[in-house]
Design a protein around this motif. Structure first.
Motif, short mmCIF file in Angstrom:
data_model
loop_
_atom_site.label_atom_id
_atom_site.label_comp_id
_atom_site.label_asym_id
_atom_site.label_seq_id
_atom_site.Cartn_x
_atom_site.Cartn_y
_atom_site.Cartn_z
N TYR A 99 9.82 -8.46 -5.23
CA TYR A 99 9.70 -7.81 -6.36
C TYR A 99 8.63 -8.79 -7.08
O TYR A 99 7.71 -8.32 -7.74
N TYR A 100 8.99 -10.10 -7.12
CA TYR A 100 8.25 -11.11 -7.99
C TYR A 100 6.60 -10.82 -7.45
O TYR A 100 5.67 -11.08 -8.08
N GLU A 101 6.48 -11.06 -6.06
CA GLU A 101 5.33 -10.77 -5.20
C GLU A 101 4.58 -9.66 -5.75
O GLU A 101 3.15 -9.45 -6.24
N ALA A 102 5.26 -8.31 -5.82
CA ALA A 102 4.78 -7.15 -6.30
C ALA A 102 4.23 -7.19 -7.75
O ALA A 102 3.24 -6.53 -8.04
N ILE A 126 5.71 -0.85 -10.72
CA ILE A 126 5.41 -2.01 -9.97
C ILE A 126 5.67 -1.67 -8.61
O ILE A 126 5.16 -2.14 -7.62
N LEU A 127 6.93 -1.03 -8.31
CA LEU A 127 7.28 -0.91 -7.06
C LEU A 127 6.41 0.18 -6.36
O LEU A 127 6.11 0.11 -4.97
N GLY A 128 6.01 1.32 -6.94
CA GLY A 128 5.33 2.07 -6.55
C GLY A 128 3.68 1.52 -6.45
O GLY A 128 3.03 2.17 -5.62
N SER A 129 3.24 0.58 -6.85
CA SER A 129 1.95 0.04 -6.81
C SER A 129 1.91 -0.57 -5.54
O SER A 129 0.74 -0.87 -5.14
N PHE A 188 0.52 -6.39 -9.03
CA PHE A 188 0.59 -5.44 -10.15
C PHE A 188 -0.23 -5.98 -11.19
O PHE A 188 -1.34 -5.20 -11.72
N ASP A 189 0.40 -7.27 -11.78
CA ASP A 189 -0.32 -7.81 -12.96
C ASP A 189 -1.71 -8.23 -12.42
O ASP A 189 -2.67 -7.88 -13.63
N SER A 190 -2.09 -8.71 -11.51
CA SER A 190 -3.44 -9.20 -11.16
C SER A 190 -4.59 -7.85 -11.00
O SER A 190 -5.55 -7.92 -11.41
N GLY A 191 -4.10 -6.93 -10.67
CA GLY A 191 -4.81 -5.53 -10.80
C GLY A 191 -5.07 -4.92 -12.02
O GLY A 191 -6.12 -4.68 -12.33
N GLU A 192 -4.17 -5.26 -12.98
CA GLU A 192 -4.60 -4.70 -14.47
C GLU A 192 -5.39 -5.90 -14.98
O GLU A 192 -6.11 -5.49 -15.76
N ASP A 193 -5.61 -7.20 -14.42
CA ASP A 193 -6.37 -8.01 -14.99
C ASP A 193 -7.56 -8.18 -14.59
O ASP A 193 -8.48 -8.94 -15.06
N ASP A 194 -8.17 -7.23 -13.72
CA ASP A 194 -9.46 -7.33 -12.91
C ASP A 194 -10.70 -7.13 -13.97
O ASP A 194 -11.75 -7.60 -13.83
#
Length: 93
Positions: free
Chosen positions: A9-12, A51-54, A16-22
């Motif tokens: 979950y932490y990896e997901a 997060i899980l769906g991403s 998820f966060d890195s995708g939003e920070d692009d």
């Protein structure tokens, strides 16, 4: 209830966060600059299902591999996939 592997979950969540920070204007900072107090204490609250769906564009097939109905299943996953000692984790075995 659903129990997720905390490591997966932490990896997901990181992905998820890195995708939003692009599009972040500070994405070209050096790594040591990226650990400012503001960055460490400022966070966006994300819905766990988002997060899980991403992990796989909302198909949840990837999340199904690390989310379980029993803590015993999470412990088995932690032992077999991540080689974690689960002897001190208590729950609905």
């Amino acid at each position: 209830d659903i129990y997720c592997c905390p490591i997966c979950y932490y990896e997901a969540q990181l992905r998820f966060d890195s995708g939003e920070d692009d599009d972040d204007e500070n994405s070209d900072l050096e790594p040591e600059e990226d650990y400012s107090m503001k960055k460490l204490t400022d966070y966006r609250k994300a819905d766990p299902m988002s997060i899980l769906g991403s992990c796989d564009h909302d198909n949840f097939q990837v999340a199904a591999k690390f989310c379980f109905l029993k803590v015993a299943s999470v412990k088995k996953h932690l032992r077999s996939v991540h080689q974690v000692d689960t002897s001190r984790i208590y729950g609905n075995d």
